[in-house]
Every structure is written in structure tokens, then in C-alpha cells.
Design an enzyme around this catalytic site. Structure first.
Site, PDB file in Angstrom:
ATOM      1  N   ASN A 205       0.850  -1.194   0.000  1.00 32.72           N
ATOM      2  CA  ASN A 205       0.000   0.000   0.000  1.00 32.72           C
ATOM      3  C   ASN A 205       0.885   1.244   0.000  1.00 32.72           C
ATOM      4  O   ASN A 205       2.110   1.139   0.029  1.00 32.72           O
ATOM      5  CB  ASN A 205      -0.982  -0.025   1.178  1.00 32.72           C
ATOM      6  CG  ASN A 205      -0.265  -0.047   2.504  1.00 32.72           C
ATOM      7  OD1 ASN A 205       0.471   0.879   2.837  1.00 32.72           O
ATOM      8  ND2 ASN A 205      -0.447  -1.113   3.269  1.00 32.72           N
ATOM      9  N   HIS A 206       0.264   2.398  -0.010  1.00 26.85           N
ATOM     10  CA  HIS A 206       1.019   3.643  -0.208  1.00 26.85           C
ATOM     11  C   HIS A 206       1.597   4.247   1.069  1.00 26.85           C
ATOM     12  O   HIS A 206       2.129   5.346   1.045  1.00 26.85           O
ATOM     13  CB  HIS A 206       0.122   4.692  -0.878  1.00 26.85           C
ATOM     14  CG  HIS A 206      -0.305   4.313  -2.254  1.00 26.85           C
ATOM     15  ND1 HIS A 206       0.590   4.185  -3.288  1.00 26.85           N
ATOM     16  CD2 HIS A 206      -1.519   3.998  -2.769  1.00 26.85           C
ATOM     17  CE1 HIS A 206      -0.045   3.835  -4.383  1.00 26.85           C
ATOM     18  NE2 HIS A 206      -1.330   3.703  -4.096  1.00 26.85           N
TER      19      HIS A 206
END
Ligand code: CTP
Length: 393
Positions: A205-206
Site C-alpha cells: 500500500n502507499h
């Protein structure tokens, strides 16, 4: 917070030296006792008499014109904090190698108190690889760097390099001296985990780890003993025990081992909830067609800590998209003492930004919404909230 505290203000020779007078005034207004030490070049920009009038004490400018035979060791031992503002590139370079050829540098070398450095110089000098190296060295040595800010510089130029505003420096000193976590053991998780698909690919994920890093650094500033378990880039500053992990499984093992040993655990990591059931031993080939990847759940790290018999004070985070209803549910059901929620789809908030707009929930569902702030400010407010909650509980 600064009332009655002993602060040495070191002033070096840059045009921002005029702001040092204002900084001295703010410190005195906050109740601190301030003694000043100036370099020869600083005296070209700011009269010692000005600082004397503000602080009630003449600044020390040289080794030889003092009645005191050892001004640097006396000042160094007296100081509860040394703040160097402005700090020129030259002073920063000398601090990095431990040179002590003026009273200010000698005081910095002689003190065991925290040293806060507020750089001020032209952008080119700040960006120069030598300055970058020197700043990294100071951070590794545990020096606290405030700023520089971006704005107007000497000679009509503008850019990054302007000394941080005195208010920001005062806030930094207050945090450093607050020491409300002195000796408290803190565990922080940060970053987004990476769940391997094959040797080259993962599900991730970011999350950048910036919020967790800010929480860990603020704890360190306040005197805590900090362990950071992270799958992202840890802070460059020294003084934090860093355990680097990749997957939720590795993070869980490290967190569950550490959690019984700490007083407070802050779970800021964005942990993957699912991972591939089978991790391929070799790279999946395009020629083999579109793979179908079966997933299985990862361990619930926070849940494990919450359920442990000797559980620390526990703070969870919730990354939501849109409504914060999910966060409210987590705050009331996950067994945390506080829950920090944000909407990661909001601009300037959430993953990989330097700012965040959060709502802090208590287990009874009460919510305190904060405006958009720097992650550093959010971390400071969160630690204040933790202190209040622990003192009530
Ligand atoms: N967390 C954890 N272990 C997991 C997943 C999440 O410890 N496997 C922690 C996170 O570090 C965070 C909190 O649980 O402190 C909430 O994470 P979040 O991803 O927002 O919520 P989930 O519990 O995964 O719920 P949902 O997927 O429904 O949002």
C-alpha cells in the site's frame, strides 16, 4: 513549560542574527533564564548590548575577556538546553566535526544538554552535499535540527534556508525540555507491509511511514526509550531502536515479542489484511497466463497486543476512505485506549504526505477532530492526549 528553565542561546554570524534577539525575548517571556554566547561574526550583525538588555546578562563573546576561567564548561554544565540560532553553514560544519575554536562551539562540545540547531543560509549552501552530510551527522549525533524554512533570504533572494521562526524554535525547546516521557518505554509500528507474491512482486500500500516516524521522534524528544518496527524508511535521527520488517507476519512477530516489554504501543503501520496463500518460489511468467492468487488473512497485530494479559497502553490508527464510521467502530471494539483516524482520500492527508487531518477517538466513542496539521504537530498533540489519558486511568 519553559518557566524556570536554563537555556543557553548561541548566536552565529548570519543576517538572521537579528531574529535571535526576538527569540531571546520569547524565551524570557516564557519564564526561561537565558544566557547568550555569540561568535565574533554574530557581533557584526547584532549588538551584544541588545541581548544583554533582553536577558539581563551580558553575552559571552570570547574566552579571554571573561572573569570566568572556563566559560564554555560553566555554560555547558549550567545549560538545560543549548539552542544555536541562527546556525551558519560554517558553524554546522564545525559542530559536525567537533571543532571548538570559539566559546559557542566549545560550549556545544562541553554540554550534555540537548542541542537544538536552527540553520540559516542561502539555498545553494543548504543544498550543498557538504552541508547535507554535516546535517546528517548532527542528526545522527542526536542534535535536533529546526527548519530551515522557505522564504525571503539575504540580498533579495528567496528559497529554502531561512531560519525557522522564533515561535517554532520555542515550541521545539518546550518539547525537548518537557521530558514527560522520561524513561517511558514506547513501541511504534510504521509503514505499509509488503506481502510477497513471488520473489519480485508483492501486495502493498502507499503508506510512507511518515506518521509513525513523527510519533517515534516526538516520543524520543520527550525522553522515551523508543523502538520502531517499520517496513518503511526510518528517521535519519539516531537514538531510536529500529527493527526493519517487510511482511505483516514479520511485523507481528517483532511487535508481539516487544509489546510485553513496553509501557505504550502505537500501531501506526498500515498492515496488509490479506497475503497470498502460496508464495511462488520463482517469478510468475507472463507466458504462463493471468495468475489467480488465492489470499489468506494476515495476523491481527493490534488484536494480539490488545488481548495480551500484560498489555501496554494501546493506540491504534485507522486509515479510512470517506466516512469515519469505520474508525468509530474500531475505537469502540478493538480494545484500544485511543484511536487515530484519518480519511486517506483527502488532499494533503494520510499516506505519503507531510501533513495529516485526524480525528482522535476514545473507546467510549468520543471524538476530537484536529485541523490539517504537520505530522509532527499531530504527533505532539497525540502524545499530549496519551499523557492526559494515562494520568486519568
Ligand atoms: N492492524 C494490525 N494488524 C492487521 C491490520 C491492522 O495490527 N493485520 C492495525 C493497524 O496498525 C491499525 C489498526 O489495526 O492500528 C487498524 O487498521 P486498519 O487497516 O485501519 O483496520 P482493519 O482492522 O484492517 O479494518 P478494515 O480493513 O475494516 O478497515
Amino acid at each position: 513549560m519553559l518557566s524556570g528553565r536554563r537555556i543557553v542561546l548561541g548566536v552565529t554570524g548570519g543576517v538572521a542574527a537579528y531574529k535571535a534577539a526576538y527569540l531571546a525575548r520569547r524565551l524570557v517571556e516564557a519564564g526561561a533564564t537565558v544566557r547568550c554566547v555569540m561568535t565574533e561574526a554574530a557581533a557584526e550583525f547584532l549588538g551584544g548590548q541588545t541581548l544583554a538588555a533582553i536577558t539581563g546578562d551580558h553575552p559571552i563573546e570570547g574566552f579571554w575577556d571573561e572573569a570566568d576561567v572556563s566559560p564554555h564548561t560553566d555554560l555547558g554544565q549550567w545549560a538545560e538546553a543549548l539552542v544555536i540560532a541562527p546556525a551558519t553553514a560554517a558553524t554546522i560544519a564545525k559542530l559536525a566535526v567537533g571543532l571548538s575554536d570559539n566559546v559557542l562551539l566549545a560550549t556545544a562540545l562541553a554540554t550534555e544538554a540537548p542541542v537544538v540547531v536552527a540553520p540559516a543560509m542561502h539555498t545553494e549552501m543548504w543544498d550543498n552535499p557538504a552541508t547535507r552530510r554535516n546535517i546528517a551527522t548532527l542528526q545522527n549525533d542526536g542534535r535536533i535540527i529546526v527548519g530551515p524554512a522557505t522564504g525571503a533570504l539575504a540580498g533579495g533572494d528567496s528559497g529554502r534556508g531561512r531560519m525557522a521562526e522564533p515561535e517554532e524554535i520555542v515550541a521545539e525547546l518546550a518539547a525537548v525540555l518537557q521530558g514527560d516521557l522520561q524513561g517511558v518505554r514506547v513501541l511504534v509500528t510504521a509503514g505499509g507491509t509488503r506481502e510477497a507474491i513471488d520473489p519480485v512482486r508483492y501486495i502493498g500500500n502507499h503508506s510512507s511511514g511518515k506518521m509513525g516516524n513523527a510519533v517515534a521522534l516526538e516520543a524520543l524528544r520527550r525522553g522515551a526509550i523508543v523502538t520502531l518496527i517499520t517496513s518503511a524508511r526510518p528517521p535519519v535521527e539516531g537514538g531510536i531502536e529500529v527493527i526493519e520488517v517487510e511482511s505483516a507476519q514479520e511485523m507481528a512477530e517483532a511487535a508481539w515479542e516487544r509489546a510485553p516489554l513496553v509501557d505504550i504501543a502505537i500501531m501506526a503501520a498500515a498492515v496488509a489484511d490479506f497475503r497470498p496463500k502460496i508464495v511462488e518460489g520463482e517469478k510468475l511468467r507472463r507466458s504462463d497466463g493471468i495468475p489467480s492468487i488465492e489470499l489468506e488473512p494476515t495476523p491481527d497485530i493490534l488484536g494480539g497486543v490488545a488481548a495480551s494479559p500484560d498489555r501496554p497502553f494501546l493506540v491504534g490508527f485507522a486509515a479510512e476512505t470517506g466516512s469515519l464510521d469505520g474508525a468509530l467502530h474500531k475505537a469502540t471494539t478493538k480494545g484500544v485506549d485511543l484511536l487515530v483516524a484519518n480519511d486517506v482520500t483527502k488532499q494533503d492527508s494520510g499516506f505519503a504526505t507531510d501533513t495529516n487531518e485526524v480525528t482522535i477517538y476514545t473507546p467510549d466513542g468520543a471524538a476530537a477532530h484536529l485541523p490539517l496539521l504537520s505530522k509532527r504537530e499531530v504527533a505532539a498533540i497525540l502524545w499530549d492526549r496519551i499523557r492526559e489519558s494515562r494520568s486519568q486511568g
